[in-house]
Write a protein that holds these residues in place. Sequence first.
Motif, PDB file in Angstrom:
ATOM      1  N   TRP A 121      -0.176  -5.864  -3.314  1.00  0.00           N
ATOM      2  CA  TRP A 121      -1.180  -5.269  -4.203  1.00  0.00           C
ATOM      3  C   TRP A 121      -0.484  -4.470  -5.300  1.00  0.00           C
ATOM      4  O   TRP A 121       0.445  -3.712  -5.028  1.00  0.00           O
ATOM      5  N   ASP A 122      -0.943  -4.634  -6.538  1.00  0.00           N
ATOM      6  CA  ASP A 122      -0.313  -3.963  -7.669  1.00  0.00           C
ATOM      7  C   ASP A 122      -1.363  -3.242  -8.507  1.00  0.00           C
ATOM      8  O   ASP A 122      -2.360  -3.834  -8.915  1.00  0.00           O
ATOM      9  N   TRP A 123      -1.130  -1.940  -8.757  1.00  0.00           N
ATOM     10  CA  TRP A 123      -2.010  -1.172  -9.638  1.00  0.00           C
ATOM     11  C   TRP A 123      -1.556  -1.334 -11.083  1.00  0.00           C
ATOM     12  O   TRP A 123      -0.361  -1.269 -11.369  1.00  0.00           O
ATOM     13  N   LYS A 124      -2.489  -1.502 -11.986  1.00  0.00           N
ATOM     14  CA  LYS A 124      -2.193  -1.485 -13.424  1.00  0.00           C
ATOM     15  C   LYS A 124      -3.254  -0.619 -14.089  1.00  0.00           C
ATOM     16  O   LYS A 124      -4.435  -0.952 -14.077  1.00  0.00           O
ATOM     17  N   PHE A 125      -2.812   0.478 -14.685  1.00  0.00           N
ATOM     18  CA  PHE A 125      -3.761   1.452 -15.212  1.00  0.00           C
ATOM     19  C   PHE A 125      -3.851   1.458 -16.725  1.00  0.00           C
ATOM     20  O   PHE A 125      -4.505   2.327 -17.308  1.00  0.00           O
ATOM     21  N   GLY A 126      -3.196   0.490 -17.378  1.00  0.00           N
ATOM     22  CA  GLY A 126      -3.337   0.391 -18.819  1.00  0.00           C
ATOM     23  C   GLY A 126      -4.713  -0.142 -19.205  1.00  0.00           C
ATOM     24  O   GLY A 126      -5.412  -0.759 -18.402  1.00  0.00           O
ATOM     25  N   ALA A 127      -5.100   0.110 -20.454  1.00  0.00           N
ATOM     26  CA  ALA A 127      -6.406  -0.340 -20.942  1.00  0.00           C
ATOM     27  C   ALA A 127      -6.262  -1.477 -21.943  1.00  0.00           C
ATOM     28  O   ALA A 127      -7.158  -1.730 -22.736  1.00  0.00           O
ATOM     29  N   LEU A 147      -1.491 -12.305  -3.649  1.00  0.00           N
ATOM     30  CA  LEU A 147      -1.094 -11.427  -4.737  1.00  0.00           C
ATOM     31  C   LEU A 147      -2.356 -10.853  -5.366  1.00  0.00           C
ATOM     32  O   LEU A 147      -3.262 -11.603  -5.729  1.00  0.00           O
ATOM     33  N   VAL A 148      -2.408  -9.543  -5.493  1.00  0.00           N
ATOM     34  CA  VAL A 148      -3.626  -8.895  -5.986  1.00  0.00           C
ATOM     35  C   VAL A 148      -3.277  -7.898  -7.081  1.00  0.00           C
ATOM     36  O   VAL A 148      -2.381  -7.065  -6.916  1.00  0.00           O
ATOM     37  N   ILE A 149      -3.994  -7.995  -8.194  1.00  0.00           N
ATOM     38  CA  ILE A 149      -3.845  -7.036  -9.284  1.00  0.00           C
ATOM     39  C   ILE A 149      -5.148  -6.270  -9.445  1.00  0.00           C
ATOM     40  O   ILE A 149      -6.215  -6.857  -9.575  1.00  0.00           O
ATOM     41  N   CYS A 150      -5.033  -4.942  -9.423  1.00  0.00           N
ATOM     42  CA  CYS A 150      -6.172  -4.058  -9.647  1.00  0.00           C
ATOM     43  C   CYS A 150      -5.963  -3.373 -10.993  1.00  0.00           C
ATOM     44  O   CYS A 150      -5.012  -2.607 -11.164  1.00  0.00           O
ATOM     45  N   GLN A 151      -6.829  -3.669 -11.948  1.00  0.00           N
ATOM     46  CA  GLN A 151      -6.708  -3.157 -13.312  1.00  0.00           C
ATOM     47  C   GLN A 151      -8.051  -2.557 -13.727  1.00  0.00           C
ATOM     48  O   GLN A 151      -8.793  -3.110 -14.537  1.00  0.00           O
TER      49      GLN A 151
END
Length: 306
Positions: free
Chosen positions: A178-184, A237-241
């Motif tokens: 799991w991967d955090w992505k906090f950009g907009a 594979l998981v992306i949380c944005q």
Amino acid sequence: MPDLHSRIVGGSTASRVLHCPGSVAILDNMQFQLDQAADELLASCLNMPPEAAKVQEQKAEALRGSLNQSSSYADEGTALHTVMEYLLGIDEVLPDNEVSSDREIIKIFMENNVEFDRMHDAVLPAYHQFNEYLDKVLAEDGDEFKLRVESRVEFPDIDDAFGTCDVLIRTSKRTIVWDWKFGAGVPVDASYKVPKPAPDEDQFDEFGNDQLTYYAVAARHSHPEYFVASDNWPVELVICQPRVRDDISRYTTWVDDMEDFKLDLVEAVDGLGELGGAEVAEERRDGDREHAARDPEDGGRLHGRE
């Protein structure tokens, strides 16, 4: 924790090294020239008045290592990763009002100058998406699972190639990266599609996101207990944005596909010297770790995360 990124190749640079290895030599040369310019500015300070010399020194400092410097956006992402690490370390799921008023989280926000808007457009939706996803997975796979947060992982067969896996989960039926992505900014997907060659150009092959695949391969090497020794073991594979999309992006790869990725990346790194990245290739061979003054157990962040 401070972040440390591999200088040779890391999760965020794996795709560039694979698909455009010549860019590594170009960037190395650019930074070399910037560092030379910084040295010349410092040399010119010797015959200057103190105030003028101070200005020159500031310019030199800005040039040196400038391609690897952090930004306010990366620093904000680092702080938000720290918040999520803290939340996932709590044994229970907190209600929104407790999250938004938690003293430790507020302290992280204040120490890193994070706007409180990020609580509502980043932290809370990310927390919701993670917990909803985990509930669904456990309903499918059973209640038993284990979880690691912010784990340092080392990529096999490439000296000093490492990174940080945001969340690593093992259930009875799958492994999850799991991967955090906090950009907009631009949406990032957990997979990408490549058109097949003619005459099937209207069809596509799908591949896992290179960054997450890098972390998955490195996690399997560093934490094999989170994987099953089978080519057919699924790895999700998981992306949380949360500031870009209302739901996660997910893709299932397999251990045998990860092995192919590993071999391709090792070959690409081995070829850097032939493309002009001699310094990088030499560092890989020598295993030079001088730049990596880091916690031996778990790396953090030096340049920040998105």
